[in-house]
Design a protein around this motif. Sequence first.
Motif, PDB file in Angstrom:
ATOM      1  N   VAL A   1       0.702  -1.288  -0.083  1.00  0.00           N
ATOM      2  CA  VAL A   1      -0.009   0.162   0.195  1.00  0.00           C
ATOM      3  C   VAL A   1       0.921   1.291   0.057  1.00  0.00           C
ATOM      4  O   VAL A   1       0.746   2.227  -0.596  1.00  0.00           O
ATOM      5  CB  VAL A   1      -0.863   0.089   1.238  1.00  0.00           C
ATOM      6  N   GLY A   2       1.821   1.178   0.904  1.00  0.00           N
ATOM      7  CA  GLY A   2       2.813   2.306   0.742  1.00  0.00           C
ATOM      8  C   GLY A   2       3.672   2.517  -0.370  1.00  0.00           C
ATOM      9  O   GLY A   2       4.136   3.801  -0.947  1.00  0.00           O
ATOM     10  N   ASP A   3       4.057   1.350  -0.969  1.00  0.00           N
ATOM     11  CA  ASP A   3       4.862   1.556  -2.401  1.00  0.00           C
ATOM     12  C   ASP A   3       3.765   2.177  -3.233  1.00  0.00           C
ATOM     13  O   ASP A   3       4.426   3.017  -4.039  1.00  0.00           O
ATOM     14  CB  ASP A   3       5.117   0.112  -2.837  1.00  0.00           C
TER      15      ASP A   3
ATOM     16  N   PRO B   1       3.949   7.998  -3.046  1.00  0.00           N
ATOM     17  CA  PRO B   1       4.757   8.744  -4.140  1.00  0.00           C
ATOM     18  C   PRO B   1       3.480   9.872  -4.120  1.00  0.00           C
ATOM     19  O   PRO B   1       3.798  11.137  -4.541  1.00  0.00           O
ATOM     20  CB  PRO B   1       4.986   8.174  -5.305  1.00  0.00           C
ATOM     21  N   TRP B   2       2.186   9.496  -4.046  1.00  0.00           N
ATOM     22  CA  TRP B   2       1.196  10.498  -4.405  1.00  0.00           C
ATOM     23  C   TRP B   2       1.136  11.539  -3.448  1.00  0.00           C
ATOM     24  O   TRP B   2       0.635  12.695  -3.771  1.00  0.00           O
ATOM     25  CB  TRP B   2      -0.285   9.724  -4.269  1.00  0.00           C
ATOM     26  N   GLY B   3       1.804  11.467  -2.025  1.00  0.00           N
ATOM     27  CA  GLY B   3       1.715  12.487  -1.231  1.00  0.00           C
ATOM     28  C   GLY B   3       2.353  13.604  -1.627  1.00  0.00           C
ATOM     29  O   GLY B   3       2.142  14.852  -1.379  1.00  0.00           O
TER      30      GLY B   3
ATOM     31  N   THR C   1       5.780  15.666   2.210  1.00  0.00           N
ATOM     32  CA  THR C   1       6.625  14.300   2.452  1.00  0.00           C
ATOM     33  C   THR C   1       6.031  13.405   3.156  1.00  0.00           C
ATOM     34  O   THR C   1       5.111  13.760   4.023  1.00  0.00           O
ATOM     35  CB  THR C   1       8.180  14.431   3.231  1.00  0.00           C
ATOM     36  N   PRO C   2       6.310  11.970   3.228  1.00  0.00           N
ATOM     37  CA  PRO C   2       5.747  10.961   3.956  1.00  0.00           C
ATOM     38  C   PRO C   2       5.813  11.339   5.520  1.00  0.00           C
ATOM     39  O   PRO C   2       4.962  10.572   6.493  1.00  0.00           O
ATOM     40  CB  PRO C   2       6.542   9.675   3.659  1.00  0.00           C
TER      41      PRO C   2
ATOM     42  N   GLY D   1      -0.377  16.066   8.539  1.00  0.00           N
ATOM     43  CA  GLY D   1      -1.244  16.545   7.573  1.00  0.00           C
ATOM     44  C   GLY D   1      -1.297  15.614   6.268  1.00  0.00           C
ATOM     45  O   GLY D   1      -2.150  15.661   5.368  1.00  0.00           O
ATOM     46  N   GLY D   2      -0.450  14.673   6.021  1.00  0.00           N
ATOM     47  CA  GLY D   2      -0.470  13.946   4.967  1.00  0.00           C
ATOM     48  C   GLY D   2      -1.328  12.636   4.848  1.00  0.00           C
ATOM     49  O   GLY D   2      -1.822  12.245   3.790  1.00  0.00           O
ATOM     50  N   ALA D   3      -1.600  12.122   6.254  1.00  0.00           N
ATOM     51  CA  ALA D   3      -2.456  10.904   6.038  1.00  0.00           C
ATOM     52  C   ALA D   3      -3.841  11.401   5.578  1.00  0.00           C
ATOM     53  O   ALA D   3      -4.291  10.224   4.648  1.00  0.00           O
ATOM     54  CB  ALA D   3      -2.774  10.432   7.526  1.00  0.00           C
ATOM     55  N   PHE D   4      -4.642  12.117   5.880  1.00  0.00           N
ATOM     56  CA  PHE D   4      -5.920  12.421   5.393  1.00  0.00           C
ATOM     57  C   PHE D   4      -6.022  12.544   3.823  1.00  0.00           C
ATOM     58  O   PHE D   4      -6.667  12.075   2.863  1.00  0.00           O
ATOM     59  CB  PHE D   4      -6.824  13.188   5.736  1.00  0.00           C
ATOM     60  N   SER D   5      -4.877  13.443   3.354  1.00  0.00           N
ATOM     61  CA  SER D   5      -4.681  13.790   1.868  1.00  0.00           C
ATOM     62  C   SER D   5      -4.458  12.643   1.143  1.00  0.00           C
ATOM     63  O   SER D   5      -4.977  12.236   0.024  1.00  0.00           O
ATOM     64  CB  SER D   5      -3.747  14.962   1.788  1.00  0.00           C
ATOM     65  N   LEU D   6      -3.487  11.530   1.690  1.00  0.00           N
ATOM     66  CA  LEU D   6      -3.309  10.389   0.912  1.00  0.00           C
ATOM     67  C   LEU D   6      -4.664   9.647   0.844  1.00  0.00           C
ATOM     68  O   LEU D   6      -4.898   8.928  -0.438  1.00  0.00           O
ATOM     69  CB  LEU D   6      -2.235   9.437   1.528  1.00  0.00           C
ATOM     70  N   LEU D   7      -5.385   9.372   1.968  1.00  0.00           N
ATOM     71  CA  LEU D   7      -6.702   8.451   1.859  1.00  0.00           C
ATOM     72  C   LEU D   7      -7.623   9.306   0.815  1.00  0.00           C
ATOM     73  O   LEU D   7      -8.414   8.356  -0.034  1.00  0.00           O
ATOM     74  CB  LEU D   7      -7.149   8.320   3.082  1.00  0.00           C
TER      75      LEU D   7
END
Length: 541
Positions: free
Chosen positions: A191-193, A197-199, A205-206, A210-216
Amino acid sequence: MAREVDAVVVGSGHNGLVAAAYLARAGWSVEVLEQADRAGGAVATEELTVPGYRHDTFSSWHPLFQGSQAWAELGDELRAHGLDYVNADDAVTASVLPDGSAVVGHRDPERTAAGFGDRDGAAYLAELADLGRHIESIGGLLGVELHGLGALRQAAGLRRAMGGRAFAALGSRVAASSRAWLESTFEGRAVGDLLAPWGLHTGLTPDDAGGAFSLLALAGGLHAGGLPVVRGGSVGFVDAFVGLIAAHGGTVRTGTAVEEIVVRGGRAVAVRAGGEEIAARRAVIANVTPTQLYGSLLAAGSAPRQATDEAARFRYGRRAGTQIHLALDAPPRWRGDARLARAPLIHLTSGVDGVTRACVDAALGLLPAEPTIVCGQPTVIDPSRAPAGGAIIWIQLQEVPYRPTGDAAGTIDVGEGSWTPELEAAYADRIVERLGVHVEGLQESIVGRAILSPRELERRNPNLVRGDIYAGATDLDQSYLWRPLPSFGSHATPVAGLYQCGASTYPGPGLNAASGRIVARALLAPTARERLRSRLRRGRG
C-alpha cells in the motif's frame, strides 16, 4: 475617466477563470487581466519538443476538477464550449520498484486491494469505506470559507453524522503524517509503495503532518474519478472557460500586466494596467501569491501592517519542481507487468523510505540520487496528442533543489548552483537513464526532449516562486484556517473589496476550482440588508 466594470480579476489561473465565470453568469461585467500572452496560468498545452506533439506544460490531470462542485454546476456549459474529457477505465496508476516489480491501482478498489494481500486488502477497503460514508460532508468543507458560518454548519453536521468520538479521530487523521497512517494500518509495504509517492502531489513528504488524510482522499478520488485528461490537451479547459466568460459578456485580456491595485478610503476600487485605470465597482479578485499581492500590487500602507508582515513571511516549499517532456516515435514498451502500458500515471519509487530520502536530499540542496519519478503517459488515453504511432511522456520531479549545492550521487557537477542548460541536461539524462531500465528501447525512441527546471518554471509563471509548483508550502501551519496568512486565513483580504484566490489560498494547490468558486459565491451572496428586506417582503406577503 477610468473605464468601469463590476469586477476585475488579476491573473487567469484556473481559479481566476472560475470566479470570473460564475460572476459573468450572474450578470456582472467582468474583466480578467493576464500578463502572459496566453490565459490559463499553470494550465497550458504547447508543442514543446517537435511539431505535432502536444505537451501539457505544468499541470495535466484533472480528477479534482471533475469531482468538484464547479464541474457539477458549470459542466454543461463548458462542454458546449468544447471541453471534452477522456479517462482510463481500468489501470489508473502504478508504482514500479527498483527490482522491476509493480503495484497497480485500478479504478475498481476491490481489484486494487487484491494486490495488497488478504489482511492489508481488507484494511484498505475498510479505510475507503469509512471515508466514503462521510465524503459528502467532508467535501462540503472543501468548498466553503472555513472562517464562515457555512463551515461551522458543515462541521456540526459532520460531527452529528459521525459521532463525537469518530469526529475527534478524524481530527487526528487530518494531523497525522502519511507514514504514520501507512505503518499503523498496514502490515506489508504494498500500500505504501503505491500511495506514498502520491503524497508529493500535495506538497508533503511522508513524514509531514497532515499527509494521512490527503493520501486517503487521493486514493478514494482515483477510484471514484480515475485520471481524466482533456482531449487534445489541457488548453481545451482554458478555451472553454474563456468561451463561457465571453458568452456572458466578460473579457479575458492577455499580455496585460497589472501594475497596481488601487485602494482609496480603505477599499480596493480599481487596477492600473496597460496604461489605464480600470475601476472595479464591486470587487477586485487577485489570483496571485501573498508575496505578490502585499509586496508589489498593493502600495505601501494600503493594507494593515500585520497582513503585510505575514505576507513577507509566507513560505515557499523547500523543494522545487522540474518537468521533462519526451516525444517518442512509438509507445513506451514497459518491461515486466503488462498493465503498465495501460496506466496513465506511473511512479518510479522505492517506497516510503525512498520518497523520504529524496525529499531530504532536495531540502539539503542536493540533486537526489534516486528521485521519485512521476511518469505520465497521456497518450495512453488520448492518442490525439501525438502523431500516428507516436507517444508523449510527461515527467514531473517534485524533489529538486532550487539552488543545487551538490549531487547526492556524486557524479554531476552542479557548478555555482544555477540551473544552467548543462546542469538541466545532465540531470535529465539521469532521469531518462533510470526510466530506461524499465522501458525497453526508450533512448532510441526519443525524438524530442524539453526540460523545465525550477528557474524556468518560475520564469514562466510568477506564482511558482522558487520553482514551487504548489505556490506555497503546504505544511499544516500554512494550510486550512491559516492559508494564505495566519491572521487572515480568508479569501476576503483585510482590504475591503479585495479578494484572493488560487493555490496560495484554502483549500490549496491542485486543479480543484474551489477557491475561485468560494470567492464568487461570497460576492454573489445576498447581503444582510438584502436578506432582511427579503424576510420583510415574505412577512408582508
